[in-house]
Design an enzyme around this catalytic site. Structure first.
Site, PDB file in Angstrom:
ATOM      1  N   LEU A  10     -36.163  18.551 -16.318  1.00  0.00           N
ATOM      2  CA  LEU A  10     -35.233  19.213 -15.395  1.00  0.00           C
ATOM      3  C   LEU A  10     -34.409  20.228 -16.179  1.00  0.00           C
ATOM      4  O   LEU A  10     -33.715  19.874 -17.129  1.00  0.00           O
ATOM      5  CB  LEU A  10     -34.314  18.185 -14.723  1.00  0.00           C
ATOM      6  CG  LEU A  10     -35.027  17.058 -13.955  1.00  0.00           C
ATOM      7  CD1 LEU A  10     -33.997  16.200 -13.213  1.00  0.00           C
ATOM      8  CD2 LEU A  10     -36.071  17.604 -12.990  1.00  0.00           C
ATOM      9  N   ALA A  11     -34.542  21.487 -15.781  1.00  0.00           N
ATOM     10  CA  ALA A  11     -33.913  22.551 -16.574  1.00  0.00           C
ATOM     11  C   ALA A  11     -33.442  23.705 -15.712  1.00  0.00           C
ATOM     12  O   ALA A  11     -33.421  24.850 -16.136  1.00  0.00           O
ATOM     13  CB  ALA A  11     -34.915  23.061 -17.613  1.00  0.00           C
ATOM     14  N   ALA A  12     -33.055  23.394 -14.459  1.00  0.00           N
ATOM     15  CA  ALA A  12     -32.700  24.484 -13.550  1.00  0.00           C
ATOM     16  C   ALA A  12     -31.221  24.834 -13.580  1.00  0.00           C
ATOM     17  O   ALA A  12     -30.819  25.890 -13.112  1.00  0.00           O
ATOM     18  CB  ALA A  12     -33.115  24.119 -12.127  1.00  0.00           C
ATOM     19  N   ARG A  17     -20.148  25.927 -18.008  1.00  0.00           N
ATOM     20  CA  ARG A  17     -19.166  25.699 -19.080  1.00  0.00           C
ATOM     21  C   ARG A  17     -19.615  26.252 -20.436  1.00  0.00           C
ATOM     22  O   ARG A  17     -18.857  26.221 -21.403  1.00  0.00           O
ATOM     23  CB  ARG A  17     -18.862  24.200 -19.200  1.00  0.00           C
ATOM     24  CG  ARG A  17     -17.872  23.736 -18.128  1.00  0.00           C
ATOM     25  CD  ARG A  17     -17.480  22.295 -18.351  1.00  0.00           C
ATOM     26  NE  ARG A  17     -18.526  21.365 -17.946  1.00  0.00           N
ATOM     27  CZ  ARG A  17     -18.695  20.157 -18.503  1.00  0.00           C
ATOM     28  NH1 ARG A  17     -17.911  19.754 -19.476  1.00  0.00           N
ATOM     29  NH2 ARG A  17     -19.660  19.369 -18.079  1.00  0.00           N
ATOM     30  N   GLY A 139     -23.347   8.452 -13.842  1.00  0.00           N
ATOM     31  CA  GLY A 139     -23.738   7.489 -12.818  1.00  0.00           C
ATOM     32  C   GLY A 139     -23.680   6.077 -13.404  1.00  0.00           C
ATOM     33  O   GLY A 139     -24.047   5.865 -14.553  1.00  0.00           O
ATOM     34  N   ARG A 333     -37.097  40.584 -50.115  1.00  0.00           N
ATOM     35  CA  ARG A 333     -37.409  40.887 -48.714  1.00  0.00           C
ATOM     36  C   ARG A 333     -38.889  40.673 -48.394  1.00  0.00           C
ATOM     37  O   ARG A 333     -39.696  40.423 -49.289  1.00  0.00           O
ATOM     38  CB  ARG A 333     -36.963  42.318 -48.417  1.00  0.00           C
ATOM     39  CG  ARG A 333     -35.435  42.474 -48.449  1.00  0.00           C
ATOM     40  CD  ARG A 333     -35.017  43.916 -48.338  1.00  0.00           C
ATOM     41  NE  ARG A 333     -35.635  44.574 -47.190  1.00  0.00           N
ATOM     42  CZ  ARG A 333     -35.773  45.892 -47.057  1.00  0.00           C
ATOM     43  NH1 ARG A 333     -35.332  46.704 -48.014  1.00  0.00           N
ATOM     44  NH2 ARG A 333     -36.346  46.395 -45.987  1.00  0.00           N
TER      45      ARG A 333
HETATM   46  C1  UD1 Z   1     -27.001  13.128 -13.655  1.00  0.00           C
HETATM   47  C2  UD1 Z   1     -27.231  11.815 -12.951  1.00  0.00           C
HETATM   48  C3  UD1 Z   1     -26.232  10.797 -13.478  1.00  0.00           C
HETATM   49  C4  UD1 Z   1     -26.319  10.668 -14.984  1.00  0.00           C
HETATM   50  C5  UD1 Z   1     -26.168  12.032 -15.622  1.00  0.00           C
HETATM   51  C6  UD1 Z   1     -26.455  11.946 -17.101  1.00  0.00           C
HETATM   52  C7  UD1 Z   1     -28.019  12.353 -10.708  1.00  0.00           C
HETATM   53  C8  UD1 Z   1     -27.664  12.507  -9.301  1.00  0.00           C
HETATM   54  N1  UD1 Z   1     -27.049  11.996 -11.541  1.00  0.00           N
HETATM   55  O1  UD1 Z   1     -25.724  13.621 -13.360  1.00  0.00           O
HETATM   56  O2  UD1 Z   1     -26.456   9.519 -12.894  1.00  0.00           O
HETATM   57  O3  UD1 Z   1     -25.332   9.780 -15.465  1.00  0.00           O
HETATM   58  O4  UD1 Z   1     -27.114  12.955 -15.060  1.00  0.00           O
HETATM   59  O5  UD1 Z   1     -26.099  13.167 -17.684  1.00  0.00           O
HETATM   60  O6  UD1 Z   1     -29.174  12.517 -11.070  1.00  0.00           O
HETATM   61  N2  UD1 Z   1     -30.713  19.839 -12.662  1.00  0.00           N
HETATM   62  C9  UD1 Z   1     -31.652  20.620 -12.040  1.00  0.00           C
HETATM   63  N3  UD1 Z   1     -31.493  20.934 -10.737  1.00  0.00           N
HETATM   64  C10 UD1 Z   1     -30.442  20.495 -10.003  1.00  0.00           C
HETATM   65  C11 UD1 Z   1     -29.472  19.693 -10.653  1.00  0.00           C
HETATM   66  C12 UD1 Z   1     -29.626  19.368 -11.977  1.00  0.00           C
HETATM   67  O7  UD1 Z   1     -32.619  21.043 -12.672  1.00  0.00           O
HETATM   68  O8  UD1 Z   1     -30.385  20.835  -8.825  1.00  0.00           O
HETATM   69  C13 UD1 Z   1     -30.879  19.487 -14.078  1.00  0.00           C
HETATM   70  C14 UD1 Z   1     -29.797  20.048 -14.957  1.00  0.00           C
HETATM   71  O9  UD1 Z   1     -30.175  21.317 -15.475  1.00  0.00           O
HETATM   72  C15 UD1 Z   1     -29.701  19.004 -16.051  1.00  0.00           C
HETATM   73  C16 UD1 Z   1     -30.098  17.713 -15.346  1.00  0.00           C
HETATM   74  O10 UD1 Z   1     -30.796  18.098 -14.186  1.00  0.00           O
HETATM   75  O11 UD1 Z   1     -30.626  19.228 -17.080  1.00  0.00           O
HETATM   76  C17 UD1 Z   1     -28.889  16.866 -14.971  1.00  0.00           C
HETATM   77  O12 UD1 Z   1     -28.007  17.612 -14.220  1.00  0.00           O
HETATM   78  P1  UD1 Z   1     -26.437  17.439 -14.402  1.00  0.00           P
HETATM   79  O13 UD1 Z   1     -25.751  18.227 -13.344  1.00  0.00           O
HETATM   80  O14 UD1 Z   1     -26.077  17.651 -15.809  1.00  0.00           O
HETATM   81  O15 UD1 Z   1     -26.256  15.875 -14.172  1.00  0.00           O
HETATM   82  P2  UD1 Z   1     -25.457  15.145 -12.999  1.00  0.00           P
HETATM   83  O16 UD1 Z   1     -26.077  15.474 -11.701  1.00  0.00           O
HETATM   84  O17 UD1 Z   1     -24.029  15.409 -13.207  1.00  0.00           O
END
Ligand code: UD1
Ligand code: CA
Length: 458
Positions: A10-12, A17, A139, A333
């Protein structure tokens, strides 16, 4: 044998920050993007398919990675981790286990990922969890009276009682792929953040009688993500300390393991000694007995056995032979190849040149686009004039040549074997072997000449 599996990264997310236009997962840690770290780990698990869910930054993310074996799933709007995984589903092989990684969590160790993957199966899922002193923001793992996981509740949705729980969801999990579509289709965004939470499928799995197992990483830093430059800097230090400890275990002497930076791979032989504040980039190989002084930078360099590189030397894309003495303050170099027993001293720049055995360029010189033979002595302040404003030309200095100080060699030019060049010469034509060649105005003395004197002030 582990079940064949998919890895979804997941990298979207944008990473507001980070206060940067660069998508968060492309920020470098140890010279390589966060996402590249995660993908390197993913590849080592040898999955059937790796799928990256990207969004913020658009094509910049796939373009930066340039790996045609990866499936890219666009999540145009970031509606939550569950929604993100839904975008990946069409790319996944339907059997086995799908491992979920985060593109901004770079330091998870392979043994942890292997343990997590192996814990899940066709009919069970596995979560990577850990107890934190301060679980704020994460979470929470909710367990029943028998200790079995019953659900994950996000911090923002948790009441005061649930917020007491210190066991948190790291976000890394392994799931039975064939059950994913059914669960993801039932997700709703009826929660505090109006997001489709991937974590909600845990409650669904429990309701469906699918066992939920958990395991934990050995170290807390394995599950830390990057949301800010502060966290990026902290993980960079952790990574560098891990690398330094690895080198120490291999027998490398580091005067201070907190003051070395390896941005790539550093391979060392036996009895290698590295002083403080050195930076190694790309692929650097140091043979037995190499000594590196303080504050040196080496990128894509091979160094032969017994060579000493003194402080403040900067060496890029070069090959150094055995028993060289380099620096202090040397700059070598790209395209430079030094044979054994070569000396390159202070304030000397060598570029795209071959220097053969036993030759010395000890002070304040520029040697560029040159072929230097054996046992050559290049005097202080010698300059190869290799550039005419349009083209580069080569200088050839044959074996046993002695070049006097402050000489300019205007290329293309050849100095024949055993020749001597008088100090202060500008050499524009080939100098014959074995002879003394010099170009220098004759010295003269004006007898009785008087130096002007200041008039006394009135
Ligand atoms: C999420 C978990 C949470 C956990 C935490 C750990 C969920 C709902 N919550 O929190 O339980 O403790 O990670 O860090 O899953 N991302 C996407 N698309 C989206 C949203 C997020 O690609 O629509 C990716 C982000 O780029 C990131 C990862 O998913 O790499 C986690 O997203 P982030 O918002 O950091 O985590 P939380 O949702 O706060
Ligand atoms: Ca978030």
């Amino acid at each position: 044998m582990t079940a064949p599996f998919n890895i979804v990264v997941l990298a979207a997310g944008r990473g507001t920050r980070m206060v940067s236009d660069l998508p968060k997962v492309l920020h470098p840690l140890a010279g390589k993007s966060l996402l590249a770290h995660v993908l390197d780990s993913a590849r080592q698990l040898d999955p059937l398919q790796i799928c990256v869910v990207y969004g913020y930054g658009g094509d910049a993310v796939p373009n930066a990675i340039a790996d045609t074996t990866i499936a890219w799933a666009l999540q145009a709007e970031q509606l939550g981790t569950g929604h993100a995984l839904m975008q990946a589903l069409p790319h996944l092989a339907d059997s086995g286990v799908t491992l979920i990684l985060y593109g901004d969590v770079p330091l998870t160790q392979l043994e942890t990922l292997r343990e997590l993957s192996a814990l899940a199966a066709q009919d069970s899922l596995a979560l990577l969890t850990i107890e934190l002193a301060d679980p704020t923001g994460y979470g929470r793992i909710v367990r029943d009276t028998h200790g079995a996981v019953s659900s994950i509740v996000e911090h923002k949705d948790a009441d005061a009682g649930l917020r007491e729980i210190r066991e948190i969801n790291t976000g890394l999990m392994a799931l039975p792929t064939h059950l994913l579509a059914g669960w993801l289709n039932r997700l709703s965004n009826d929660n505090a953040q109006r997001e489709y939470y991937l974590t909600d499928i845990i409650g669904m799995a429990v309701a469906d009688g699918v066992p939920v197992r958990t395991c934990s990483p050995r170290h807390e830093w394995e599950i830390l993500g990057v949301n800010s430059k502060l966290q990026l800097a902290e993980l960079e230090r952790r990574y560098q300390l891990n690398t330094a400890q690895h080198l120490l275990v291999q027998g490398v002497t580091l005067y201070d393991p907190a003051r070395i930076d390896v941005r790539g791979s550093l391979t060392c032989g036996r009895e290698v000694v590295i002083d403080v504040n050195c930076v190694f980039e790309g692929s650097v190989v140091l043979a037995d007995g190499v000594q590196i002084g303080a504050n040196c930078v080496l990128r894509d360099v091979r160094v032969g056995a017994g060579t000493q590189i003194a402080a403040f030397s900067h060496i890029v894309e070069a090959e150094l032979g055995a028993d060289n003495h380099i620096g202090p303050f040397a700059r070598i170099r790209p395209g430079s190849v030094l044979a054994a027993q070569v000396h390159v001293g202070n304030f000397v720049e060598v570029k795209n040149s071959q220097v053969d055995v036993g030759s010395k360029i000890n002070h304040l010189s520029y040697v560029g686009d040159s072929t230097v033979g054996k046992r050559v002595n290049v005097g202080a302040g010698t300059i190869t004039c290799n550039y005419d404003g349009a083209n580069k030309h080569r200088t050839v200095i044959e074996d046993d040549v002695f070049i006097g100080s402050d000489t300019q060699l205007v290329a293309p030019v050849t100095v024949g074997k055993g020749a001597t060049i008088g100090a202060g010469s500008t050499i524009t034509k080939d100098a014959p072997a074995g002879e003394l060649t010099l170009s220098r105005s004759k010295q003269l003395t004006i007898n009785g000449w008087q130096r002007p004197v200041k008039k006394p002030k009135v």
